[in-house]
Scaffold this motif. Structure first.
Motif, PDB file in Angstrom:
ATOM      1  N   TYR A   1      13.624   6.059  -2.100  1.00 18.68           N
ATOM      2  CA  TYR A   1      12.569   5.140  -1.555  1.00 18.68           C
ATOM      3  C   TYR A   1      13.229   3.769  -1.692  1.00 18.68           C
ATOM      4  CZ  TYR A   1       8.568   2.102  -0.525  1.00 18.68           C
ATOM      5  OH  TYR A   1       7.631   1.261  -0.004  1.00 18.68           O
ATOM      6  N   GLU A   2      13.535   3.085  -0.474  1.00 19.09           N
ATOM      7  CA  GLU A   2      13.891   1.766  -0.441  1.00 19.09           C
ATOM      8  C   GLU A   2      13.615   0.986   0.686  1.00 19.09           C
ATOM      9  OE1 GLU A   2      18.250   1.578   0.058  1.00 19.09           O
ATOM     10  OE2 GLU A   2      18.173   2.958   2.036  1.00 19.09           O
ATOM     11  N   VAL A   3      13.361  -0.383   0.361  1.00 17.18           N
ATOM     12  CA  VAL A   3      13.093  -1.351   1.579  1.00 17.18           C
ATOM     13  C   VAL A   3      14.057  -2.328   1.598  1.00 17.18           C
ATOM     14  CG1 VAL A   3      11.201  -3.106   2.087  1.00 17.18           C
ATOM     15  CG2 VAL A   3      10.417  -1.014   0.825  1.00 17.18           C
ATOM     16  N   LYS A   4      14.431  -2.545   2.766  1.00 17.28           N
ATOM     17  CA  LYS A   4      15.266  -3.683   2.985  1.00 17.28           C
ATOM     18  C   LYS A   4      14.882  -4.653   4.111  1.00 17.28           C
ATOM     19  CE  LYS A   4      19.647  -0.707   2.838  1.00 17.28           C
ATOM     20  NZ  LYS A   4      20.729  -0.114   3.319  1.00 17.28           N
ATOM     21  N   GLY A   5      15.244  -5.864   3.825  1.00 19.70           N
ATOM     22  CA  GLY A   5      14.998  -7.186   4.710  1.00 19.70           C
ATOM     23  C   GLY A   5      13.890  -7.941   4.175  1.00 19.70           C
ATOM     24  N   GLN A   6      13.550  -9.061   5.086  1.00 14.03           N
ATOM     25  CA  GLN A   6      12.457  -9.897   4.642  1.00 14.03           C
ATOM     26  C   GLN A   6      11.189  -9.688   5.432  1.00 14.03           C
ATOM     27  OE1 GLN A   6      12.654 -11.496   2.021  1.00 14.03           O
ATOM     28  NE2 GLN A   6      14.746 -11.036   1.774  1.00 14.03           N
ATOM     29  N   PRO A   7      10.104  -9.007   5.092  1.00 14.44           N
ATOM     30  CA  PRO A   7       8.832  -8.744   5.766  1.00 14.44           C
ATOM     31  C   PRO A   7       7.996  -9.761   6.045  1.00 14.44           C
ATOM     32  CG  PRO A   7       8.621  -7.914   3.510  1.00 14.44           C
ATOM     33  CD  PRO A   7      10.129  -8.344   3.387  1.00 14.44           C
ATOM     34  N   GLU A   8       8.259 -11.017   5.408  1.00 11.69           N
ATOM     35  CA  GLU A   8       7.333 -12.056   5.559  1.00 11.69           C
ATOM     36  C   GLU A   8       7.235 -12.489   7.024  1.00 11.69           C
ATOM     37  OE1 GLU A   8      10.013 -12.135   3.587  1.00 11.69           O
ATOM     38  OE2 GLU A   8       8.970 -12.092   1.557  1.00 11.69           O
ATOM     39  N   GLY A   9       5.916 -12.660   7.521  1.00 13.85           N
ATOM     40  CA  GLY A   9       5.541 -13.148   8.965  1.00 13.85           C
ATOM     41  C   GLY A   9       5.732 -12.062   9.874  1.00 13.85           C
ATOM     42  N   ILE A  10       5.908 -10.814   9.323  1.00 18.37           N
ATOM     43  CA  ILE A  10       6.015  -9.587  10.396  1.00 18.37           C
ATOM     44  C   ILE A  10       4.556  -8.979  10.158  1.00 18.37           C
ATOM     45  CG2 ILE A  10       6.998  -7.645  10.886  1.00 18.37           C
ATOM     46  CD1 ILE A  10       8.915  -9.832  11.266  1.00 18.37           C
ATOM     47  N   ARG A  11       4.112  -8.503  11.342  1.00 20.75           N
ATOM     48  CA  ARG A  11       2.843  -7.723  11.428  1.00 20.75           C
ATOM     49  C   ARG A  11       3.191  -6.437  11.872  1.00 20.75           C
ATOM     50  NH1 ARG A  11      -1.379 -11.129  10.651  1.00 20.75           N
ATOM     51  NH2 ARG A  11      -2.956  -9.476  11.609  1.00 20.75           N
ATOM     52  N   ILE A  12       2.333  -5.455  11.379  1.00 23.09           N
ATOM     53  CA  ILE A  12       2.555  -3.999  12.022  1.00 23.09           C
ATOM     54  C   ILE A  12       1.037  -3.209  11.863  1.00 23.09           C
ATOM     55  CG2 ILE A  12       2.663  -3.122   9.566  1.00 23.09           C
ATOM     56  CD1 ILE A  12       4.420  -1.067  10.379  1.00 23.09           C
ATOM     57  N   ALA A  13       1.049  -2.436  12.678  1.00 25.02           N
ATOM     58  CA  ALA A  13      -0.444  -1.836  12.748  1.00 25.02           C
ATOM     59  C   ALA A  13      -0.524  -0.896  11.404  1.00 25.02           C
ATOM     60  CB  ALA A  13      -0.384  -0.506  13.868  1.00 25.02           C
ATOM     61  N   PRO A  14      -1.771  -1.077  10.817  1.00 20.48           N
ATOM     62  CA  PRO A  14      -1.905  -0.370   9.550  1.00 20.48           C
ATOM     63  C   PRO A  14      -1.923   1.047   9.635  1.00 20.48           C
ATOM     64  CG  PRO A  14      -4.029  -1.010  10.525  1.00 20.48           C
ATOM     65  CD  PRO A  14      -2.999  -1.618  11.538  1.00 20.48           C
ATOM     66  N   LEU A  15      -1.295   1.385   8.478  1.00 18.53           N
ATOM     67  CA  LEU A  15      -1.420   3.113   7.829  1.00 18.53           C
ATOM     68  C   LEU A  15      -0.490   3.870   9.241  1.00 18.53           C
ATOM     69  CD1 LEU A  15      -5.019   3.557   7.139  1.00 18.53           C
ATOM     70  CD2 LEU A  15      -3.121   2.899   5.396  1.00 18.53           C
ATOM     71  N   ILE A  16       0.322   3.309   9.925  1.00 23.32           N
ATOM     72  CA  ILE A  16       1.156   3.899  11.164  1.00 23.32           C
ATOM     73  C   ILE A  16       2.300   4.704  10.249  1.00 23.32           C
ATOM     74  CG2 ILE A  16       2.972   3.527  12.557  1.00 23.32           C
ATOM     75  CD1 ILE A  16       0.589   3.602  13.819  1.00 23.32           C
ATOM     76  N   LEU A  17       2.885   4.115   9.256  1.00 25.61           N
ATOM     77  CA  LEU A  17       3.932   4.773   8.327  1.00 25.61           C
ATOM     78  C   LEU A  17       3.204   5.856   7.209  1.00 25.61           C
ATOM     79  CD1 LEU A  17       6.003   1.652   7.664  1.00 25.61           C
ATOM     80  CD2 LEU A  17       6.000   3.074   9.615  1.00 25.61           C
ATOM     81  N   MET A  18       1.902   5.652   7.098  1.00 23.66           N
ATOM     82  CA  MET A  18       1.590   6.263   5.775  1.00 23.66           C
ATOM     83  C   MET A  18       1.353   7.892   6.202  1.00 23.66           C
ATOM     84  SD  MET A  18       0.395   6.266   2.866  1.00 23.66           S
ATOM     85  CE  MET A  18      -0.253   4.472   2.688  1.00 23.66           C
ATOM     86  N   THR A  19       1.152   8.156   7.572  1.00 24.06           N
ATOM     87  CA  THR A  19       1.161   9.419   7.870  1.00 24.06           C
ATOM     88  C   THR A  19       2.234  10.240   7.728  1.00 24.06           C
ATOM     89  OG1 THR A  19      -0.678   8.869   9.688  1.00 24.06           O
ATOM     90  CG2 THR A  19       0.378  11.001   9.804  1.00 24.06           C
ATOM     91  N   PHE A  20       3.286   9.685   8.008  1.00 24.71           N
ATOM     92  CA  PHE A  20       4.851  10.421   7.902  1.00 24.71           C
ATOM     93  C   PHE A  20       5.098  10.659   6.300  1.00 24.71           C
ATOM     94  CE2 PHE A  20       4.996   7.831  11.812  1.00 24.71           C
ATOM     95  CZ  PHE A  20       4.762   8.909  12.656  1.00 24.71           C
ATOM     96  N   VAL A  21       4.840   9.736   5.586  1.00 30.78           N
ATOM     97  CA  VAL A  21       4.980   9.880   3.985  1.00 30.78           C
ATOM     98  C   VAL A  21       4.177  10.884   3.473  1.00 30.78           C
ATOM     99  CG1 VAL A  21       5.184   8.462   2.067  1.00 30.78           C
ATOM    100  CG2 VAL A  21       5.794   7.264   4.082  1.00 30.78           C
TER     101      VAL A  21
ATOM    102  N   CYS B   1       0.840  -1.173   0.068  1.00 32.75           N
ATOM    103  CA  CYS B   1       0.028  -0.017   0.168  1.00 32.75           C
ATOM    104  C   CYS B   1       0.870   1.332  -0.032  1.00 32.75           C
ATOM    105  CB  CYS B   1      -0.873   0.062   1.256  1.00 32.75           C
ATOM    106  SG  CYS B   1      -2.076   1.379   1.402  1.00 32.75           S
ATOM    107  N   LEU B   2       1.730   1.157   0.792  1.00 33.03           N
ATOM    108  CA  LEU B   2       2.900   2.482   0.779  1.00 33.03           C
ATOM    109  C   LEU B   2       3.631   2.709  -0.325  1.00 33.03           C
ATOM    110  CD1 LEU B   2       3.957   4.505   2.907  1.00 33.03           C
ATOM    111  CD2 LEU B   2       5.681   2.770   3.180  1.00 33.03           C
ATOM    112  N   GLU B   3       3.711   1.416  -0.999  1.00 34.20           N
ATOM    113  CA  GLU B   3       4.676   1.674  -2.496  1.00 34.20           C
ATOM    114  C   GLU B   3       3.460   2.291  -3.648  1.00 34.20           C
ATOM    115  OE1 GLU B   3       7.083  -1.021  -5.772  1.00 34.20           O
ATOM    116  OE2 GLU B   3       6.235  -1.879  -3.651  1.00 34.20           O
ATOM    117  N   ASN B   4       2.356   1.653  -3.406  1.00 34.27           N
ATOM    118  CA  ASN B   4       1.430   2.366  -4.491  1.00 34.27           C
ATOM    119  C   ASN B   4       1.141   3.981  -4.211  1.00 34.27           C
ATOM    120  OD1 ASN B   4       0.615  -0.009  -5.962  1.00 34.27           O
ATOM    121  ND2 ASN B   4      -0.936  -0.639  -4.278  1.00 34.27           N
ATOM    122  N   TYR B   5       1.076   4.097  -2.978  1.00 28.53           N
ATOM    123  CA  TYR B   5       1.067   5.662  -2.505  1.00 28.53           C
ATOM    124  C   TYR B   5       2.083   6.521  -3.079  1.00 28.53           C
ATOM    125  CZ  TYR B   5       0.425   9.954   0.038  1.00 28.53           C
ATOM    126  OH  TYR B   5       0.363  11.376   0.389  1.00 28.53           O
ATOM    127  N   VAL B   6       3.455   5.940  -2.981  1.00 30.27           N
ATOM    128  CA  VAL B   6       4.576   6.779  -3.259  1.00 30.27           C
ATOM    129  C   VAL B   6       4.626   6.844  -4.906  1.00 30.27           C
ATOM    130  CG1 VAL B   6       7.063   6.362  -3.589  1.00 30.27           C
ATOM    131  CG2 VAL B   6       5.810   6.052  -1.373  1.00 30.27           C
TER     132      VAL B   6
END
Length: 381
Positions: free
Chosen positions: A277-297, A257-262
């Motif tokens: 814009y870059e993403v590092k690491g393996q996000p598989e199996g990790i969970r996060i609160a939704p739209l937390i990062l979107m506000t700052f971007v 979702c963040l990539e689509n927005y960017v």
């Protein structure tokens, strides 16, 4: 929790409660036996326990205990009728003082039982039938007072009364305190859930409003990017309406979702604004609160883009050791008051962090007047 499991848990608690009460009364009943006879004959404690007068003694204190536990403390003390509660306590204490349950129900009967077990003494010399022996040296023939006669104050009964009263009071107050604490925790959880739902309701329309404005500008200029942009927006809306309603979502979906927005925002950037814009690491199996990062971007694109000044927007997400590290940095562009409407913005996002990651996140905002930097570290769920 399933109903069956809840029922089993409740039954287990009730069973444990009965065991505790039973052990407590066994200990209570052992006290009078210890006091009345330190060297009882064989089978003597059993006869005491089976006697009616011991049952009466036990009933008196059981009534005091459960009356205080179930009636007096909840009806008077917990409702702050302290004077009435103290009056009942003093009244019962006076009643125990004068009635002397231990002295009258146990001690006297104990002495009588011991008297029956004593062997009769042989007749003394000079004893005549029907006449008591003459006391030696012309002494007084009046009977001597028994050293173990009735005592002026029955301290055993008073002590047991105070112990039984205090234990019942402590148990009830402790139970009420635990229930109050449990209600407070549930209330806080419901409040947090309500606030979180409110924050999401504010964030989602705010985010969609800005994105629709960008697509509208593309449509007006008949841009070839209009259709792909609508597709990206459709994917984002599906994510927001179907997945972002949960407290935690897969990090992969959040990053998509963040990539689509960017990508949508890149369509309106000019040559004076560069994006990293870059993403590092393996996000598989990790969970996060939704739209937390979107506000700052979103704020970075809103306040870090200019048609007249060089600016750089840097967005980095790294997954390492089960943690999520986020960096968002942009140059501060002067805005007039009409354009400085941040909506819910960073304040509500920080409240969401407090609700969902309380005590387990690192959040830092740095503003030196030229560069605005946000650093966030979250534990993976």
């Amino acid at each position: 929790m399933p109903d069956g499991q809840s029922t089993r848990t409740a039954m287990f608690r009730v069973k444990n409660l009965w065991i505790i009460h039973l052990l407590g009364w066994v200990l209570f009943m052992s006290l009078p036996l210890t006091i009345v006879s330190r060297e009882p004959s064989a089978g003597f404690p059993v006869r005491i326990l089976q006697s009616g007068w011991f049952s009466s003694f036990f009933l008196v204190y059981a009534t005091l205990f459960y009356g205080n536990l179930l009636v007096l403390v909840p009806k008077l003390y917990l409702k702050q009728h302290y004077v009435a509660y103290a009056a009942v306590f003093v009244g019962l204490l006076v009643a125990i003082y004068f009635s002397k349950p231990f002295e009258r129900l146990i001690f006297r009967n104990f002495r009588q039982e011991q008297g029956r077990e004593l062997r009769p003494e042989p007749p003394r010399e000079g004893f005549r039938e029907g006449r008591p022996p003459r006391p030696p040296h012309g002494g007084d023939a009046r009977p001597m007072p028994r050293p173990n006669g009735e005592r002026a104050v029955d301290f055993v009964s008073l002590t047991l009364f105070i112990v039984v009263w205090a234990v019942a009071m402590a148990i009830r107050i402790s139970r009420e305190w635990r229930q109050s604490e449990r209600r407070a925790i549930l209330s806080e959880a419901e409040k947090a859930h309500a606030e979180l739902s409110f924050f999401k309701a504010q964030i989602n329309p705010h985010f969609l409003f800005n994105t629709l404005n960008n697509i509208y500008a593309l449509a007006v200029s008949s841009s070839a990017h209009t259709a792909p942009s609508i597709l990206k927006l459709s994917q984002m809306m599906r994510y927001i309406t179907e997945e972002a309603t949960e407290n935690y979502v897969p990090l992969e979906d959040e990053l998509a979702c963040l990539e689509n927005y960017v990508e949508l925002q890149k369509l309106r950037l000019n040559a004076k604004t560069s994006l990293d814009y870059e993403v590092k690491g393996q996000p598989e199996g990790i969970r996060i609160a939704p739209l937390i990062l979107m506000t700052f971007v979103e704020n970075a694109f809103k306040y870090g883009v200019s048609n007249h000044r060089e600016s750089v927007i840097r967005i980095a997400v790294e997954v390492a050791g089960g943690d999520i590290r986020f960096l968002c940095q942009n140059r501060i562009i002067e805005r007039n008051r009409e354009e400085e409407r941040t909506g819910v913005g960073i304040l509500n996002t920080q409240k969401r962090l407090d609700l969902l990651y309380s005590g387990f996140y690192d959040f830092d905002i740095h503003n030196d007047g030229e560069i605005f930097t946000v650093k966030l570290k979250l534990p993976g769920r």
